[in-house]
Design a protein around this motif. Structure first.
Motif, PDB file in Angstrom:
ATOM      1  N   PRO A   1     -62.308  66.771  40.324  1.00 31.93           N
ATOM      2  CA  PRO A   1     -62.367  65.970  39.105  1.00 31.93           C
ATOM      3  C   PRO A   1     -62.396  64.472  39.416  1.00 31.93           C
ATOM      4  CG  PRO A   1     -60.702  67.684  38.906  1.00 31.93           C
ATOM      5  CD  PRO A   1     -61.153  67.699  40.329  1.00 31.93           C
ATOM      6  N   GLY A   2     -63.289  63.759  38.744  1.00 33.36           N
ATOM      7  CA  GLY A   2     -63.367  62.317  38.914  1.00 33.36           C
ATOM      8  C   GLY A   2     -64.196  61.838  40.072  1.00 33.36           C
ATOM      9  N   ALA A   3     -64.887  62.737  40.766  1.00 31.49           N
ATOM     10  CA  ALA A   3     -65.657  62.343  41.953  1.00 31.49           C
ATOM     11  C   ALA A   3     -66.989  61.689  41.611  1.00 31.49           C
ATOM     12  CB  ALA A   3     -65.890  63.560  42.855  1.00 31.49           C
ATOM     13  N   GLY A   4     -67.449  61.821  40.376  1.00 32.45           N
ATOM     14  CA  GLY A   4     -68.725  61.212  39.988  1.00 32.45           C
ATOM     15  C   GLY A   4     -69.872  62.188  39.848  1.00 32.45           C
ATOM     16  N   LYS A   5     -69.565  63.456  39.636  1.00 31.44           N
ATOM     17  CA  LYS A   5     -70.599  64.497  39.567  1.00 31.44           C
ATOM     18  C   LYS A   5     -71.580  64.263  38.425  1.00 31.44           C
ATOM     19  CE  LYS A   5     -67.462  67.698  39.183  1.00 31.44           C
ATOM     20  NZ  LYS A   5     -66.243  66.859  39.341  1.00 31.44           N
ATOM     21  N   SER A   6     -71.032  64.018  37.223  1.00 30.80           N
ATOM     22  CA  SER A   6     -71.922  63.872  36.070  1.00 30.80           C
ATOM     23  C   SER A   6     -72.778  62.622  36.195  1.00 30.80           C
ATOM     24  CB  SER A   6     -71.110  63.858  34.769  1.00 30.80           C
ATOM     25  OG  SER A   6     -70.189  62.788  34.763  1.00 30.80           O
ATOM     26  N   THR A   7     -72.222  61.548  36.739  1.00 26.98           N
ATOM     27  CA  THR A   7     -72.990  60.312  36.901  1.00 26.98           C
ATOM     28  C   THR A   7     -74.167  60.530  37.843  1.00 26.98           C
ATOM     29  OG1 THR A   7     -71.034  58.946  36.491  1.00 26.98           O
ATOM     30  CG2 THR A   7     -72.884  57.907  37.657  1.00 26.98           C
TER      31      THR A   7
ATOM     32  N   GLU B   1     -59.145  56.147  44.625  1.00 26.57           N
ATOM     33  CA  GLU B   1     -60.144  55.687  43.665  1.00 26.57           C
ATOM     34  C   GLU B   1     -60.457  56.778  42.653  1.00 26.57           C
ATOM     35  OE1 GLU B   1     -63.199  53.499  41.735  1.00 26.57           O
ATOM     36  OE2 GLU B   1     -61.410  52.966  42.884  1.00 26.57           O
ATOM     37  N   ARG B   2     -60.542  58.004  43.132  1.00 22.70           N
ATOM     38  CA  ARG B   2     -60.851  59.120  42.237  1.00 22.70           C
ATOM     39  C   ARG B   2     -59.759  59.290  41.188  1.00 22.70           C
ATOM     40  NH1 ARG B   2     -59.355  64.007  42.221  1.00 22.70           N
ATOM     41  NH2 ARG B   2     -58.468  63.981  44.322  1.00 22.70           N
ATOM     42  N   VAL B   3     -58.491  59.212  41.599  1.00 28.52           N
ATOM     43  CA  VAL B   3     -57.379  59.348  40.655  1.00 28.52           C
ATOM     44  C   VAL B   3     -57.387  58.194  39.651  1.00 28.52           C
ATOM     45  CG1 VAL B   3     -54.855  59.238  40.460  1.00 28.52           C
ATOM     46  CG2 VAL B   3     -55.924  60.764  42.132  1.00 28.52           C
ATOM     47  N   ARG B   4     -57.658  56.979  40.122  1.00 30.45           N
ATOM     48  CA  ARG B   4     -57.725  55.829  39.213  1.00 30.45           C
ATOM     49  C   ARG B   4     -58.798  56.063  38.156  1.00 30.45           C
ATOM     50  NH1 ARG B   4     -60.671  51.786  38.016  1.00 30.45           N
ATOM     51  NH2 ARG B   4     -62.236  52.217  39.629  1.00 30.45           N
ATOM     52  N   ARG B   5     -59.975  56.537  38.577  1.00 28.54           N
ATOM     53  CA  ARG B   5     -61.054  56.798  37.629  1.00 28.54           C
ATOM     54  C   ARG B   5     -60.660  57.876  36.622  1.00 28.54           C
ATOM     55  NH1 ARG B   5     -66.724  57.148  41.039  1.00 28.54           N
ATOM     56  NH2 ARG B   5     -66.633  55.109  42.070  1.00 28.54           N
ATOM     57  N   LEU B   6     -59.988  58.913  37.113  1.00 25.81           N
ATOM     58  CA  LEU B   6     -59.576  59.997  36.219  1.00 25.81           C
ATOM     59  C   LEU B   6     -58.618  59.497  35.150  1.00 25.81           C
ATOM     60  CD1 LEU B   6     -58.902  63.143  38.446  1.00 25.81           C
ATOM     61  CD2 LEU B   6     -60.422  63.007  36.475  1.00 25.81           C
ATOM     62  N   VAL B   7     -57.613  58.734  35.553  1.00 24.79           N
ATOM     63  CA  VAL B   7     -56.649  58.212  34.587  1.00 24.79           C
ATOM     64  C   VAL B   7     -57.360  57.346  33.561  1.00 24.79           C
ATOM     65  CG1 VAL B   7     -54.658  56.696  34.298  1.00 24.79           C
ATOM     66  CG2 VAL B   7     -54.672  58.370  36.152  1.00 24.79           C
ATOM     67  N   ASP B   8     -58.228  56.459  34.025  1.00 24.50           N
ATOM     68  CA  ASP B   8     -58.963  55.587  33.098  1.00 24.50           C
ATOM     69  C   ASP B   8     -59.823  56.405  32.133  1.00 24.50           C
ATOM     70  OD1 ASP B   8     -57.833  53.391  34.272  1.00 24.50           O
ATOM     71  OD2 ASP B   8     -59.608  52.826  35.440  1.00 24.50           O
ATOM     72  N   ARG B   9     -60.426  57.477  32.629  1.00 28.97           N
ATOM     73  CA  ARG B   9     -61.265  58.310  31.760  1.00 28.97           C
ATOM     74  C   ARG B   9     -60.438  58.968  30.667  1.00 28.97           C
ATOM     75  NH1 ARG B   9     -64.751  62.819  34.672  1.00 28.97           N
ATOM     76  NH2 ARG B   9     -62.850  64.055  34.524  1.00 28.97           N
ATOM     77  N   HIS B  10     -59.271  59.494  31.032  1.00 31.02           N
ATOM     78  CA  HIS B  10     -58.409  60.115  30.022  1.00 31.02           C
ATOM     79  C   HIS B  10     -57.955  59.083  28.984  1.00 31.02           C
ATOM     80  CE1 HIS B  10     -58.262  64.073  31.739  1.00 31.02           C
ATOM     81  NE2 HIS B  10     -57.728  63.671  32.873  1.00 31.02           N
ATOM     82  N   VAL B  11     -57.674  57.868  29.427  1.00 33.16           N
ATOM     83  CA  VAL B  11     -57.263  56.813  28.498  1.00 33.16           C
ATOM     84  C   VAL B  11     -58.402  56.484  27.541  1.00 33.16           C
ATOM     85  CG1 VAL B  11     -56.598  54.385  28.326  1.00 33.16           C
ATOM     86  CG2 VAL B  11     -55.505  55.852  30.035  1.00 33.16           C
ATOM     87  N   ARG B  12     -59.636  56.390  28.076  1.00 31.53           N
ATOM     88  CA  ARG B  12     -60.785  56.103  27.212  1.00 31.53           C
ATOM     89  C   ARG B  12     -60.965  57.174  26.143  1.00 31.53           C
ATOM     90  NH1 ARG B  12     -63.372  55.008  32.038  1.00 31.53           N
ATOM     91  NH2 ARG B  12     -64.617  56.915  31.899  1.00 31.53           N
ATOM     92  N   HIS B  13     -60.576  58.401  26.460  1.00 37.22           N
ATOM     93  CA  HIS B  13     -60.742  59.498  25.503  1.00 37.22           C
ATOM     94  C   HIS B  13     -59.496  59.708  24.639  1.00 37.22           C
ATOM     95  CE1 HIS B  13     -64.723  60.704  26.721  1.00 37.22           C
ATOM     96  NE2 HIS B  13     -64.362  60.621  27.982  1.00 37.22           N
ATOM     97  N   GLY B  14     -58.592  58.714  24.651  1.00 33.89           N
ATOM     98  CA  GLY B  14     -57.526  58.715  23.651  1.00 33.89           C
ATOM     99  C   GLY B  14     -56.134  59.053  24.122  1.00 33.89           C
ATOM    100  N   ARG B  15     -55.943  59.388  25.379  1.00 32.82           N
ATOM    101  CA  ARG B  15     -54.602  59.705  25.846  1.00 32.82           C
ATOM    102  C   ARG B  15     -53.836  58.419  26.169  1.00 32.82           C
ATOM    103  NH1 ARG B  15     -56.030  64.816  29.449  1.00 32.82           N
ATOM    104  NH2 ARG B  15     -55.293  66.435  28.067  1.00 32.82           N
TER     105      ARG B  15
ATOM    106  N   ARG C   1     -51.610  56.033  28.447  1.00 29.08           N
ATOM    107  CA  ARG C   1     -51.716  55.964  29.908  1.00 29.08           C
ATOM    108  C   ARG C   1     -50.648  56.810  30.605  1.00 29.08           C
ATOM    109  NH1 ARG C   1     -54.587  53.431  33.705  1.00 29.08           N
ATOM    110  NH2 ARG C   1     -55.806  52.461  32.044  1.00 29.08           N
ATOM    111  N   PHE C   2     -49.422  56.791  30.104  1.00 30.18           N
ATOM    112  CA  PHE C   2     -48.369  57.577  30.771  1.00 30.18           C
ATOM    113  C   PHE C   2     -48.702  59.062  30.728  1.00 30.18           C
ATOM    114  CE2 PHE C   2     -46.963  57.933  26.397  1.00 30.18           C
ATOM    115  CZ  PHE C   2     -46.410  59.199  26.319  1.00 30.18           C
ATOM    116  N   HIS C   3     -49.298  59.517  29.602  1.00 30.74           N
ATOM    117  CA  HIS C   3     -49.675  60.922  29.483  1.00 30.74           C
ATOM    118  C   HIS C   3     -50.857  61.226  30.407  1.00 30.74           C
ATOM    119  CE1 HIS C   3     -50.981  64.450  26.638  1.00 30.74           C
ATOM    120  NE2 HIS C   3     -50.517  64.880  27.799  1.00 30.74           N
ATOM    121  N   ALA C   4     -51.803  60.297  30.481  1.00 30.38           N
ATOM    122  CA  ALA C   4     -52.952  60.484  31.367  1.00 30.38           C
ATOM    123  C   ALA C   4     -52.507  60.598  32.817  1.00 30.38           C
ATOM    124  CB  ALA C   4     -53.925  59.325  31.205  1.00 30.38           C
ATOM    125  N   GLU C   5     -51.586  59.750  33.228  1.00 30.29           N
ATOM    126  CA  GLU C   5     -51.089  59.796  34.613  1.00 30.29           C
ATOM    127  C   GLU C   5     -50.376  61.108  34.896  1.00 30.29           C
ATOM    128  OE1 GLU C   5     -48.758  56.266  34.715  1.00 30.29           O
ATOM    129  OE2 GLU C   5     -50.475  54.969  35.212  1.00 30.29           O
TER     130      GLU C   5
END
Length: 216
Positions: free
Chosen positions: A40-46, A169-183, A185-189
């Protein structure tokens, strides 16, 4: 086991080489299916979206995420708190779709499901794959998993690339993605540490089954 190549995907030349490799698959004749795997977060969809755009009408994108189980079913099964784990997808349905995609009906499109992040739900019949498209690009976490209903998937893919990104970097991207989708930050982490990283460890087990490691 397939012979594994390693490519630096951070350079202009490396990105061009990935496009050339995908284009070569599209030009082999008949229908080919390229898989892009990774944690998760590695950039597959991009990467998948960029490849399909670069092939300009000769490729279609069919993400694995369209086979998420619906939220109501996850609740029924008691799996909602670990959505994204291997048993929260319809793996057998995904494998069945790959079989259809490998042998297209010359007269009819194949319709694949998509995952709507605004709804957090799969939506059936969203992605048409016309019979004259020579390359299908599919991406997801579990393309190389060899357990249970996931085991047939690797054999249905002509080539699989595994994306290798620095874990921090992958974990940072994942957390940021969850935050963008409404979670929050503490819950995303918390979710990333508990759920996404457990899934990432499962995904890593399959990297030796890939044809190509793409370092990002």
């Amino acid at each position: 086991m397939p012979r594994m190549d390693i490519l630096d995907g951070t350079t202009t030349g490396g990105r061009a080489a990935l496009t050339d490799r995908a284009r070569a698959l599209a030009e082999t004749g008949g229908r080919r299916v390229l898989g892009i795997a990774g944690p998760p977060g590695a950039g597959k969809s991009t990467l998948a979206e960029r490849l399909v755009a670069a092939l300009d009408g000769r490729a279609a994108l069919v993400p694995m995420d369209g086979f998420h189980l619906a939220a109501a079913e996850l609740d029924r099964l008691g799996r909602a708190d670990r959505k994204g784990a291997p048993d929260t997808f319809d793996a057998a349905g995904y494998a069945a779709l790959l079989r259809r995609l490998r042998a297209p009906d010359p007269l009819h499109a194949v319709y694949a499901p998509a995952f709507d992040r605004s709804l957090e739900e799969p939506v059936a019949g969203s992605l048409p794959v016309e019979p004259d498209i020579p390359l299908v690009v599919t991406e997801g976490n579990y393309l190389l998993l060899d357990d249970g209903p996931w085991a047939p998937v690797r054999g249905l893919l002509d080539e699989v690339w595994f994306l290798d990104l620095d874990p921090e970097e992958r974990v940072r991207r994942l957390v940021d993605r969850h935050v963008r989708h409404g979670r929050p930050r503490f819950h995303a982490e918390e979710w990333v540490a508990r759920s996404d990283e457990a899934n990432a460890r499962l995904v890593e087990r399959g990297r030796d089954r890939a044809d190509l490691i793409v370092r990002l």
